[in-house]
Structures are given as C-alpha cells and as structure tokens.
Design a protein around this motif. Structure first.
Motif, PDB file in Angstrom:
ATOM      1  N   ASP A   5      -2.131   9.361  -2.723  1.00  0.00           N
ATOM      2  CA  ASP A   5      -3.210  10.107  -2.089  1.00  0.00           C
ATOM      3  C   ASP A   5      -2.694  11.335  -1.355  1.00  0.00           C
ATOM      4  OD1 ASP A   5      -4.953   8.230  -3.055  1.00  0.00           O
ATOM      5  OD2 ASP A   5      -4.998   7.042  -1.202  1.00  0.00           O
ATOM      6  N   ASN A  49       0.031   3.674  -3.014  1.00  0.00           N
ATOM      7  CA  ASN A  49      -1.274   4.325  -2.890  1.00  0.00           C
ATOM      8  C   ASN A  49      -1.250   5.429  -1.848  1.00  0.00           C
ATOM      9  OD1 ASN A  49      -2.351   2.604  -4.836  1.00  0.00           O
ATOM     10  ND2 ASN A  49      -2.904   1.058  -3.309  1.00  0.00           N
ATOM     11  N   GLY A  53       0.781  -1.227   0.000  1.00  0.00           N
ATOM     12  CA  GLY A  53       0.000   0.000   0.000  1.00  0.00           C
ATOM     13  C   GLY A  53       0.811   1.273   0.000  1.00  0.00           C
TER      14      GLY A  53
END
Length: 561
Positions: free
Chosen positions: A318, A314, A311
């Motif tokens: 973001d 990501n 992750g």
C-alpha cells in the motif's frame, strides 16, 4: 574366564567405535545465518531434508559466531558425522556487492580485485568473489558482479564451524541467490527483512546492473518501537506483531489528517519505521531506473528472515503502490549452483584447524603446500625413509622404494641416451662451425690490416635493422624504414613507421616501450643520438581502421653513411 571377559568386551567396544567413525559423508549441511537467526538444514543423497535445527537470539544481534555455535551444538552427532559438504549462506551488512560498471572495473585478476576491495572496506584485508552477470557484446568488457567481505568476518564463521570447516565449499550471501540466476530483460527487486536491518537488492540481467543497499529497519526495529509505545518487553511485542496485523493503511498513504487509523497506538509506533523503510526503497528504485538506466521492477519479492510480522507485505504494497509477493518460507533446497563464492578470493592459509593450514583449491579445502600433511592421507617419502632406516634391511622394507628407484634409473638412462645420440653430434657440429667462422674472421682481419679505418661506421647495417625489429613489441607492426638527410642542423634522421593494434587501449604504452628499448640497446645507442615520438595518424588506406605511428631517430654525427 573372569580375565577373558573384560578383554573381550573391550575389544567389541573398540571395534564398534571404529565402525562408527567410518560412516560415509554423503550429506550436505546448509547454514543460513543473519543477525538474529541461524538455520541448519541437512540434505541427504536424494536432496531430501534429513535434519533441521533453528536458533534465534535477539539480545546480541552482532554475535553471529556464538549463534552458529549454539545451533551446531544442537545438531545430532550421527548427522554431523555424515556431513561431507558445507554451504554457508550469510546475510550481513559487511558484505559489499557492486557490478563492474558501477565500480569501473575492467580487469578481474585476483590482485586487482583484492586491492579494490581493501579500498572499499577502509583498508581491511578482504576475501572477494566475482560472478558473470549480464549480456556482453564483442566490443565491451565482460559484465560481472563483485562481492567483498572482511577476512576477520569470514574467518570467525569458519572458526565457529569447527572440524566441519574443512568441508566448506561455498560461502556467500543468501539474499542475492534468486535474482542472480534470473538474467531476464525485466528488472527484479528483492527485499530481505532481517532482525535489525533489511537488504534491498535490485538487478537487471540483460544490462548486468546490480544495486544492493542495507536499510536500518528490521523486524526487531518494529518490535522495539511497538514495545516502547505500549510499555511491554520486546519479546512480548514481537509475539504480538506476529499474532495478527495491527492496522490497515489502505490505498491512500499518508492517510488524511484526522483519519481514525492515525490515532491508534499501533500506527503511531510502526508508521515512522515503515515510512522510513518505504522511502529508502523508493529512492533506491529511482536511482536504479534513472541514474543506472536499468529499469524499474514491476513487483517486489519479500523474504521475512527475522521474526514474523503479520501484515508487513500488505503495508509495503500500500505504501509503495506495487505488488509485493511474500515468500516467508524460503525454499532452502532448490539451490543447485549458488553464486558469489567468497572462498575463491581468500588468501592462502587463512583457514587453520589445529596446526594445519588449508587452501581453497578446486572447490575444496586442501592442506597448504609445505605444511604438515593430511592426517588421513598416506605417509610421505621422507617419513617412509625414516621408518625404514630404523628397521633391519629386508625385502619388505625395500618395497616402498622400488618404484621410485626404478623411475630414477629409467630417467638416467634416457638422459645418457639422449646425450649420446642427440646432443653429442650437435655439439660437434657447433664446434666445427665455430672453428670455420674463426678462421674466416682471421682472414678478413689480415686483409684489412693495411686499410685506413673509415671516419665513421655505416649506420644501417643489417644487424642494426635486425636490432630495430627486435626492439619492437609483439603487438606492433613495422612497415617502413627511411633514412633522410636534411640540410642544416637537422642532419641525417631515420624515420620508423608502423601500425598499432586495432582499438588498443595500451597503444601509448607500446610506443613508450619501443622507444625505451631503442635507447637502451647497446647496438643502437652508438648509432642514434636522440629518439623522439613523431605522432600517430590514420593508416595509408582509407578503409584501413588501424592507427599508424612514426618515430624519428637522429643519426649520431649528423651525416649520412
């Protein structure tokens, strides 16, 4: 028979060992090394992977030398004997990378780069590399990227390679290879996440601008924060972070107060480090865009060179609101011509294997000049003479010296013939000319014996004009010589006018060198009592873009000839 068998078996074993040592070194060993991981990739002739070894050590991240030696010990002897080319890709915070515009460098000679690198690293001896990067017009200095590393760091890595160090042909950073080969108009951003730090590289090929920063956040930093919150060991936290993504940030960061994600232990452990990393990336991108005027990269390329963190791409996407392309499995075989080779700027004899020093010349390590020869090479002439002098004189012992002796005899014949047919007639002609010139001087002196000597010698004889032209540097042009007589204390002066090189940065140095030569010349010092610089200006024609200069020399005695 019992005595023959052991000798025969021993002979077979010895012959087999000799054959194994003659294996062709047709493989390339690529070493990828950072603070916590070492990967060895052996490539064959067809660029296919013939072997791979990977080792990691998170307890002592700074001991890259021991990490490399551990990985080399796991390399099979068969592959090690086939290695004839070694390329080392090192990611380390000690490697400093700048572009020539940022460093304000206009000369890229070895001595100036070494002094600048020593200043950058606090006085330590350095090895350096430069690489052409960016479009350069005819009116500006060539754009380049310059990299530095301390000699101690580079020597430690070469020492860890052992006998393979003499086959090393490249030593440089891995994180910059992809963006240095892309000289497009758009800016590029690459983030390499290591164990205890990350390397952010921003580059614009058309502008020739590069910015490299080492940020103090890595995969080991996240694992340590996660382990502290949950009260587990670091290796357990690293395995947990690699298993699955622990939270989701979403499109809004920071999340609003009271959001459920802010109450989780994973968010409280990882968010501070991620926030610090994203803030440093954003600040560096602003600096690259607004202060270096090199644009902003539309996307961020990510390489996870430390332990796996699920992750991570990501999260950064973001938080930064940019597209993050993850390249966790970096392609190790696609590099054809790596850039920024730090071996090109290492000093003589830095690599030492046993008692033999090596120099990096022509892309390879060769034995240093004046040192012991290569043990695999042929014996020198001194060793051949020493060996022959201890044996009886025969035709076999004289064979090695036949060719050098014939070459020496041929050279001697050419020298004798050249003197007899070329040099000797020239010497005779010079001797005749000297005798004629001496006779003419004697006659002139006899004719001037009864003439009263003049009060002062003429100022501008032809030899003085030749001396003025000889004192002028090569890049300057002489246009006018004028002898002016002024009433009063000014006396007689000689005005020397000429032109300077177009857009010359060293014009003042050329003028100073010209004045120094005029004042130091023995032939002109007795003519001029004072030489001064009268200034520069535009050329005689309006269309002429060269600068003109004027120098005034005061005639000794203050009177005209």
């Amino acid at each position: 028979m019992s005595l023959e068998l052991p000798r025969r078996a021993f002979w077979k074993r010895k012959k087999q060992s000799d054959v194994s040592q003659d294996v062709e070194r047709d493989c390339t060993l690529r070493v990828f090394l950072n603070d916590t991981r070492c990967e060895l990739v052996v490539l064959g002739k067809d660029n296919a992977i013939a072997g791979r070894v990977e080792r990691s050590a998170s307890d002592d991240p700074l001991d890259t030398k021991s990490l490399l030696q551990t990985a080399l010990d796991a390399l099979t002897p068969e592959l090690e004997r086939r290695v004839g080319n070694v390329e080392v890709f090192l990611d380390d915070p000690e490697i400093s990378v700048v572009d020539s515009r940022q460093a304000k460098l206009s000369h890229f000679e070895g001595r100036s780069l070494a002094e600048f690198g020593k200043y950058q690293l606090g006085g330590k001896p350095v090895c350096f590399a430069s690489h052409r990067f960016g479009e350069t017009s005819n009116q500006e200095t060539e754009k380049r990227i310059v990299a530095y590393i301390s000699e101690d760091k580079l020597a430690a890595i070469l020492f860890a390679l052992g006998k393979l160090a003499r086959f090393t042909t490249f030593f440089g950073p891995w994180s910059l290879q992809e963006i240095l080969h892309d000289e497009g108009d758009d800016a590029k951003a690459h983030l390499s996440v290591h164990g205890h730090y990350s390397t952010l590289s921003l580059a614009n090929g058309s502008a020739g601008a590069v910015a490299v920063r080492h940020l103090p956040v890595g995969t080991a930093t996240l694992a340590a924060a996660y382990a502290q919150v949950y009260g587990i060991e670091n290796h357990e936290a690293s395995a947990a972070l690699g298993a699955r993504a622990r939270f989701a940030i979403g499109s809004e960061f920071p999340p609003p107060a009271g959001a459920p994600v802010t109450s989780t232990g994973s968010y409280m452990a990882l968010a501070p480090a991620l926030n610090r990393l994203s803030g440093e990336i954003a600040a560096t991108a602003d600096y690259f865009e607004f202060q270096r005027l090199a644009g902003r990269a539309p996307a961020l390329q990510l390489s996870m060179l430390g332990s796996k963190v699920a992750g991570f791409a990501n999260w950064l996407g973001d938080m930064l609101q940019v597209d993050v392309t993850s390249t966790d499995k970096a392609e190790r075989t696609g590099i054809l011509s790596p850039a920024l080779n730090l071996l090109e700027g290492m000093r003589t004899g830095l690599l030492k294997i046993g008692n033999q020093h090596f120099d990096f010349v022509g892309g390879r390590f060769v034995p240093s000049a004046g040192a012991a020869g290569d043990p695999n090479g042929e014996a020198g002439m001194a060793s051949k003479w020493k060996s022959a002098s201890s044996k009886p004189v025969t035709m076999e012992t004289l064979k090695p010296f036949a060719v050098p002796a014939a070459a020496a005899a041929m050279a001697l014949m050419f020298l004798v013939g050249g003197y007899s047919f070329v040099i000797s007639p020239i010497d005779q002609a010079n001797a005749i000319s000297a005798n004629l010139y001496g006779s003419m001087l004697s006659r002139l002196n006899q004719g001037k014996a009864n003439i009263v000597p003049a009060a002062s010698e003429p100022v501008l004889w032809s030899r003085d004009m030749i001396s003025v032209g000889a004192a002028m540097p090569y890049d300057m042009k002489l246009k006018r010589l004028a002898l002016l007589t002024s009433p009063g204390a000014a006396g007689t002066t000689l005005e020397i006018s000429g032109t300077l090189p177009r857009d010359g940065k060293d014009n003042l140095q050329l003028i100073g060198r010209f004045i120094t030569r005029l004042t130091k010349s023995a032939a002109l010092r007795r003519r001029f009592s004072e030489v001064t610089f009268a200034g520069t200006g535009q050329g005689d024609s309006k269309d002429e873009d060269q600068s003109a200069f004027k120098i005034v020399a005061k005639v000794a005695g203050g009177t005209a000839p």
